[in-house]
Design an enzyme around this catalytic site. Structure first.
Site, short mmCIF file in Angstrom:
data_model
loop_
_atom_site.label_atom_id
_atom_site.label_comp_id
_atom_site.label_asym_id
_atom_site.label_seq_id
_atom_site.Cartn_x
_atom_site.Cartn_y
_atom_site.Cartn_z
N LYS A 116 0.80 -1.22 0.00
CA LYS A 116 0.00 0.00 0.00
C LYS A 116 0.84 1.27 0.00
CE LYS A 116 -3.77 -2.55 0.31
NZ LYS A 116 -3.21 -3.87 0.39
N GLY A 165 -9.56 -5.53 5.97
CA GLY A 165 -9.80 -4.78 7.20
C GLY A 165 -8.82 -5.07 8.32
N ILE A 203 -10.44 10.10 6.53
CA ILE A 203 -11.51 10.88 5.92
C ILE A 203 -12.81 10.56 6.64
CG2 ILE A 203 -12.70 11.48 3.77
CD1 ILE A 203 -9.69 12.07 3.71
N HIS A 208 -17.06 4.47 0.04
CA HIS A 208 -16.03 3.60 -0.52
C HIS A 208 -16.51 3.19 -1.92
CE1 HIS A 208 -13.22 -0.11 0.12
NE2 HIS A 208 -13.36 0.16 -1.18
N LYS A 237 -16.53 -5.62 3.65
CA LYS A 237 -17.76 -5.33 2.92
C LYS A 237 -18.86 -6.33 3.25
CE LYS A 237 -14.72 -3.66 -0.70
NZ LYS A 237 -14.05 -4.00 -1.97
N GLU A 275 -9.63 1.37 -5.96
CA GLU A 275 -10.53 1.73 -4.87
C GLU A 275 -10.28 3.17 -4.43
OE1 GLU A 275 -11.13 -1.11 -1.86
OE2 GLU A 275 -11.24 -2.78 -3.27
N ARG A 292 -6.76 -8.52 -8.65
CA ARG A 292 -7.42 -9.83 -8.77
C ARG A 292 -8.89 -9.60 -9.07
NH1 ARG A 292 -10.26 -9.26 -4.14
NH2 ARG A 292 -9.21 -8.34 -2.34
N VAL A 295 -14.67 -10.12 -4.94
CA VAL A 295 -15.85 -10.83 -4.45
C VAL A 295 -17.11 -10.26 -5.12
CG1 VAL A 295 -17.27 -11.34 -2.42
CG2 VAL A 295 -14.78 -11.37 -2.23
#
Length: 449
Positions: A116, A165, A203, A208, A237, A275, A292, A295
């Site tokens: 990240k 998460g 934020i 999202h 999610k 994202e 990838r 889901v």
């Protein structure tokens, strides 16, 4: 095109890939752990190979055994699904060295976008808007304190290799930082084997929103519009919809162009997801890229008519994308509910066990992606998601009505599920108005449980 593909995964995504392959005339090889010998993907594939004991580390994460199964069965490619080895650059490189096609981007791209903090640096250099934060990784609490003062509270401490998460903590005051940094760091070490951390501005009450990317080996990159994934519990999610109820044509065009720019900046190939976090003023910031299949990919398929798994396979086989950005058009509205074997009223406690009775909803515009069946025993070893319920309607109002009806028809006995919890979300006034953010579940605990 490939003659045979090995699916290095389990559950509904393995079943999803097998179905796509069968429609394309491609033979499939399932791999399975000892506890999954009766799983649906094992029964559906043309061949099946046991790759180890129940623990994921010994089976679905066992690279050597998966490569051996691929060579043994003569498969030319490996589809990793999502989770497990899908974003593991070492595995992608190992496939390349063994002359096996990894159905996904190359190892270097996975490395660049999977870390990240590294991804942030690349996006900054490419002119993609990112959330204010550190430009590199943070090694010590002392460094974290300095950077947090510079950025300004509230902040998020995040694992560079994070996902799902985990390895994330929100810090609102200086005195909370030391504990948050240390716990997130140790959590990241356990979950990902990498405790590199970075910090970014938190934020408040964002949406999202993610953009689906499709890119081939010839420089063609397009987006297939957005998904709103703001309904989350602990950064995971729960329910997704496409298109986003707050998206304007102008904002979609702007964000889509940035998403394509981000993918091009790393010479991306395959399907992927950019994202973003979108604030109350509709400013948007790059958050991460998932290299990838996601889901929640079915809702994009429902509104665009594009089979993302088939396109992913075609691109990996060296074929060009046969349509352009101008060909992508949103038709109607789609919602996905993740059905988990868990008890929301008991802290979402996992509920493995044997399914004694099952009735799946149906009808026009209703899709079930699942690997469960009556008599199947859900093991305690893996993720608790057992099905994805996806609906498509002419508009958002019809999609919500169709999802309510489908959830009310959905029957699974023998285990606890979150079906009632999902229904409570659908009946919530704020959700029905499209007025929600990533804090929705936490803000509505009194009516959702």
């Amino acid at each position: 095109m490939f003659n045979k593909i090995l699916i290095a995964n389990r559950g509904e995504i393995a079943v999803r890939v097998i179905r796509a392959c069968r429609e394309m005339g491609i033979e499939t090889v399932a791999v399975y752990s000892e506890v999954d010998r009766n799983a649906l993907h094992v029964q559906m594939a043309d061949e099946a190979v046991c790759i180890g004991p129940g623990k994921a580390q010994d089976s679905y994460l066992n690279m050597e055994n998966i490569i051996s199964a691929t060579v043994l069965t003569g498969a030319q490619a490996i589809h990793p699904g999502f989770g497990f080895l899908s974003e593991n650059s070492k595995f992608a490189q190992m496939c390349k060295e063994c002359n096996i096609t990894f159905i996904g981007p190359d190892a270097e791209t996975i490395d660049n976008m999977g870390n990240k903090s590294k991804a942030r640096e690349i996006m900054l250099k490419s002119g993609v808007p990112v959330i204010p934060g550190t430009e590199g990784s943070i090694e010590t609490v002392e460094d974290a304190l300095k950077e947090a003062d510079r950025i300004g509270y509230p902040i998020m401490v995040k694992a560079s290799a994070g996902g799902g998460g985990r390895g994330i903590r929100i810090v609102r005051a200086k005195e909370e930082l030391k504990k948050a940094f240390e716990t997130a760091k140790s959590e990241a070490k356990v979950a990902f084997g990498d405790d590199t951390m970075y910090i970014e501005k938190f934020i408040e009450k964002p949406r999202h929103i993610e953009f689906q990317i499709l890119a081939d080996n010839y420089g063609n990159v397009i987006h297939l519009c957005e998904r709103d994934c703001s309904i989350q519990r602990r950064n995971q999610k729960v329910l997704e919809e496409a298109p986003s109820p707050v998206m304007s044509h102008e904002l979609r065009k702007k964000m889509g162009e940035v998403a394509v720019k981000a993918a091009k900046s790393v010479n991306y190939k395959s399907v992927g997801t950019i994202e973003f976090l979108v604030d109350k003023n509709f400013n948007f910031y790059f958050m991460e890229m998932n290299t990838r299949i996601q889901v929640e990919h079915p809702i994009t398929e429902m509104i665009t008519g594009v089979d993302l798994v088939k396109e992913q396979i075609r691109v990996s086989a060296g074929e060009k994308i046969e349509f352009s950005q101008e060909d992508i058009d949103i038709k109607g509205h789609s919602i996905e509910c993740r059905i988990n074997a868990e008890n929301p009223k008991k802290g979402f406690r996992p509920s493995p066990g044997t399914i004694t009775l099952e009735h799946l909803p149906g009808g026009s515009g209703v899709r079930i992606d699942s690997s469960i069946y009556q008599g199947y025993t859900i093991p305690p070893t893996y993720d608790s998601m057992v099905a994805k319920l996806i609906v498509h309607g002419a508009d958002r109002k019809e999609a919500i009505s169709k999802m309510k009806r489908s959830l009310e028809e959905f029957l699974i006995d023998g285990i606890d599920t979150n079906i009632e919890f999902q229904l409570n979300i659908l009946y919530n006034d704020s959700f029905q108005k499209g007025d929600y953010d990533t804090g929705f579940i936490q803000s509505n605990e009194d009516t959702l449980f």
